[in-house]
Write a protein that holds these residues in place. Structure first.
Motif, PDB file in Angstrom:
ATOM      1  N   ALA A 212       0.847  -1.187   0.000  1.00 19.03           N
ATOM      2  CA  ALA A 212       0.000   0.000   0.000  1.00 19.03           C
ATOM      3  C   ALA A 212       0.881   1.234   0.000  1.00 19.03           C
ATOM      4  O   ALA A 212       1.980   1.235   0.572  1.00 19.03           O
ATOM      5  CB  ALA A 212      -0.920   0.010   1.215  1.00 19.03           C
ATOM      6  N   LEU A 213       0.414   2.266  -0.661  1.00 21.76           N
ATOM      7  CA  LEU A 213       1.054   3.579  -0.616  1.00 21.76           C
ATOM      8  C   LEU A 213       0.000   4.544  -0.088  1.00 21.76           C
ATOM      9  O   LEU A 213      -0.957   4.888  -0.791  1.00 21.76           O
ATOM     10  CB  LEU A 213       1.530   4.007  -2.002  1.00 21.76           C
ATOM     11  CG  LEU A 213       2.265   5.357  -2.051  1.00 21.76           C
ATOM     12  CD1 LEU A 213       3.605   5.259  -1.320  1.00 21.76           C
ATOM     13  CD2 LEU A 213       2.492   5.802  -3.493  1.00 21.76           C
ATOM     14  N   LEU A 214       0.163   4.951   1.169  1.00 21.96           N
ATOM     15  CA  LEU A 214      -0.824   5.787   1.844  1.00 21.96           C
ATOM     16  C   LEU A 214      -0.114   6.914   2.581  1.00 21.96           C
ATOM     17  O   LEU A 214       1.114   6.877   2.756  1.00 21.96           O
ATOM     18  CB  LEU A 214      -1.648   4.951   2.827  1.00 21.96           C
ATOM     19  CG  LEU A 214      -2.450   3.792   2.228  1.00 21.96           C
ATOM     20  CD1 LEU A 214      -3.032   2.917   3.339  1.00 21.96           C
ATOM     21  CD2 LEU A 214      -3.567   4.307   1.323  1.00 21.96           C
ATOM     22  N   TYR A 219      -0.678  13.806  10.223  1.00 22.26           N
ATOM     23  CA  TYR A 219      -0.585  15.024   9.408  1.00 22.26           C
ATOM     24  C   TYR A 219      -0.858  14.776   7.928  1.00 22.26           C
ATOM     25  O   TYR A 219      -1.148  15.701   7.175  1.00 22.26           O
ATOM     26  CB  TYR A 219       0.805  15.660   9.590  1.00 22.26           C
ATOM     27  CG  TYR A 219       1.165  15.870  11.028  1.00 22.26           C
ATOM     28  CD1 TYR A 219       0.443  16.753  11.831  1.00 22.26           C
ATOM     29  CD2 TYR A 219       2.205  15.154  11.616  1.00 22.26           C
ATOM     30  CE1 TYR A 219       0.773  16.938  13.166  1.00 22.26           C
ATOM     31  CE2 TYR A 219       2.541  15.331  12.947  1.00 22.26           C
ATOM     32  CZ  TYR A 219       1.824  16.231  13.718  1.00 22.26           C
ATOM     33  OH  TYR A 219       2.132  16.389  15.036  1.00 22.26           O
ATOM     34  N   GLU A 220      -0.727  13.522   7.489  1.00 23.00           N
ATOM     35  CA  GLU A 220      -1.023  13.107   6.120  1.00 23.00           C
ATOM     36  C   GLU A 220      -0.240  13.923   5.081  1.00 23.00           C
ATOM     37  O   GLU A 220      -0.798  14.440   4.121  1.00 23.00           O
ATOM     38  CB  GLU A 220      -2.530  13.183   5.852  1.00 23.00           C
ATOM     39  CG  GLU A 220      -3.322  12.218   6.728  1.00 23.00           C
ATOM     40  CD  GLU A 220      -4.775  12.080   6.312  1.00 23.00           C
ATOM     41  OE1 GLU A 220      -5.277  12.978   5.607  1.00 23.00           O
ATOM     42  OE2 GLU A 220      -5.400  11.065   6.682  1.00 23.00           O
ATOM     43  N   TYR A 287       3.349   8.860  14.639  1.00 23.47           N
ATOM     44  CA  TYR A 287       2.419   8.362  13.627  1.00 23.47           C
ATOM     45  C   TYR A 287       1.264   7.557  14.211  1.00 23.47           C
ATOM     46  O   TYR A 287       0.099   7.815  13.932  1.00 23.47           O
ATOM     47  CB  TYR A 287       3.166   7.522  12.593  1.00 23.47           C
ATOM     48  CG  TYR A 287       4.149   8.318  11.762  1.00 23.47           C
ATOM     49  CD1 TYR A 287       3.758   9.463  11.089  1.00 23.47           C
ATOM     50  CD2 TYR A 287       5.476   7.917  11.654  1.00 23.47           C
ATOM     51  CE1 TYR A 287       4.653  10.195  10.328  1.00 23.47           C
ATOM     52  CE2 TYR A 287       6.384   8.642  10.891  1.00 23.47           C
ATOM     53  CZ  TYR A 287       5.971   9.770  10.231  1.00 23.47           C
ATOM     54  OH  TYR A 287       6.860  10.493   9.479  1.00 23.47           O
ATOM     55  N   TYR A 288       1.581   6.549  15.014  1.00 21.80           N
ATOM     56  CA  TYR A 288       0.538   5.658  15.519  1.00 21.80           C
ATOM     57  C   TYR A 288       0.510   5.576  17.045  1.00 21.80           C
ATOM     58  O   TYR A 288      -0.163   4.719  17.610  1.00 21.80           O
ATOM     59  CB  TYR A 288       0.723   4.255  14.938  1.00 21.80           C
ATOM     60  CG  TYR A 288       0.544   4.190  13.444  1.00 21.80           C
ATOM     61  CD1 TYR A 288      -0.731   4.258  12.878  1.00 21.80           C
ATOM     62  CD2 TYR A 288       1.638   4.069  12.593  1.00 21.80           C
ATOM     63  CE1 TYR A 288      -0.909   4.197  11.509  1.00 21.80           C
ATOM     64  CE2 TYR A 288       1.468   4.012  11.207  1.00 21.80           C
ATOM     65  CZ  TYR A 288       0.197   4.073  10.689  1.00 21.80           C
ATOM     66  OH  TYR A 288       0.024   4.023   9.324  1.00 21.80           O
TER      67      TYR A 288
END
Length: 307
Positions: A212-214, A219-220, A287-288
């Motif tokens: 996946a490329l997400l 902040y995206e 991030y998480y």
């Protein structure tokens, strides 16, 4: 190796540099981290390889770390080979954070073969729309009919343990179909090059992984390459090959850099990131909400030989 060779530490660029005839002909990249130093990779100009430059770079860097009483986290296979042949440097390796390229546990051999220390560059993939093909793999968009082949990947405990907190383990085919339906709907609205793909083995036609490329939360703005490979196919270089192909897709679409985040103990993921050409850039929990290692690959570094 010429007698005019000089090795210097350049703190501004965070690398030990080999200087010959007034030019930088090789370097060993590092990152300081308190009383620990992280070696990432060693590079020597192609026309200078096999002359002992990489060996001298590593020797000077290790001597410097020893003199400063630093501990070493190593991600460079060449450095690992050098320490194996020079066990007096073993005590500086950080046992809690040794890195992805561990020091081989073997008897020393005579000299380090620099020609064999480089990591071969992966083949450039063929890109046709959203279908991406390498010598062994095909990356294709998921469909809702793929639930039966996706479940052995996302339902495998050994795979799922590394997915949290991004997602949990999928336990039923119905649950898998519902998730694929969600992904297909989301992918239809995502701007290129974002999306999710299944990874098929061209020889067998079987689905053996996912990529996946997400955009990374919260902040995206950072592009993340995520990779999952069925446990039965671990050790074949599938993750690195699929991730490298997706990096080409991202860069061809105008992205400047891509990232991968891994749990500190996930050495397989770390090795795959390094095999793709990524460089470790630090640790973060932004991030998480859990501490993760962060790897980065810039467009200009794609397909460069690693030493």
């Amino acid at each position: 190796m010429g007698s005019d060779l000089q090795i210097r530490d350049n703190p501004e660029t965070r690398q030990f540099e080999a200087i010959a005839d007034g030019h930088v002909v090789g370097h060993l990249k590092y990152r300081p981290h308190g009383k620990r130093i992280i070696f990432t990779h060693t590079t020597v100009d192609p026309d200078r390889r096999g002359t002992g430059i990489a060996t001298e770079l590593v020797r000077v860097a290790l001597d410097d770390a020893t003199a400063k009483m630093l501990t070493l986290t190593n991600y460079c296979p060449f450095v690992a080979d050098y320490i194996a042949d020079h066990p007096s440097y073993r005590p500086i390796v950080d046992t809690e954070h040794p890195g992805a390229a561990l020091v081989p546990d073997r008897a020393p051999r005579a000299g380090v073969n620099e020609e064999k220390a480089s990591t071969p560059v992966l083949d450039v993939p063929k890109i046709d729309g959203r279908r991406i093909r390498t010598s062994r793999l095909q990356l294709a968009p998921w469909t809702t009919d793929d639930a039966a082949v996706a479940l052995p990947i996302f339902g495998d405990v050994d795979v799922a343990r590394w997915l949290a907190p991004a997602m949990g383990r999928i336990t039923t085919e119905t649950e898998m179909r519902d998730l694929l339906s969600q992904w297909v709907s989301e992918d239809a609205t995502l701007p290129a090059p974002l999306g999710r793909w299944k990874v098929d083995d061209l020889e067998t036609g079987k689905t053996i992984g996912a990529v996946a490329l997400l955009l990374l939360p919260p902040y995206e703005v950072d592009y993340e390459i995520g990779i999952q490979v069925a446990a039965a196919h671990w050790g074949r270089g599938v993750a690195a090959e699929a991730g490298h192909a997706l990096a080409h897709y991202a860069f061809d679409s105008g992205v400047d850099e891509v990232f991968a985040v891994t749990r500190p103990r996930n050495r397989r993921a770390a090795a795959a990131a390094r095999r793709m050409g990524m460089e470790w850039v630090g640790e973060t929990d932004k991030y998480y909400g859990v501490l993760l290692d962060v790897y980065r690959l810039r467009r200009g570094d794609l397909d460069l030989p690693r030493w």
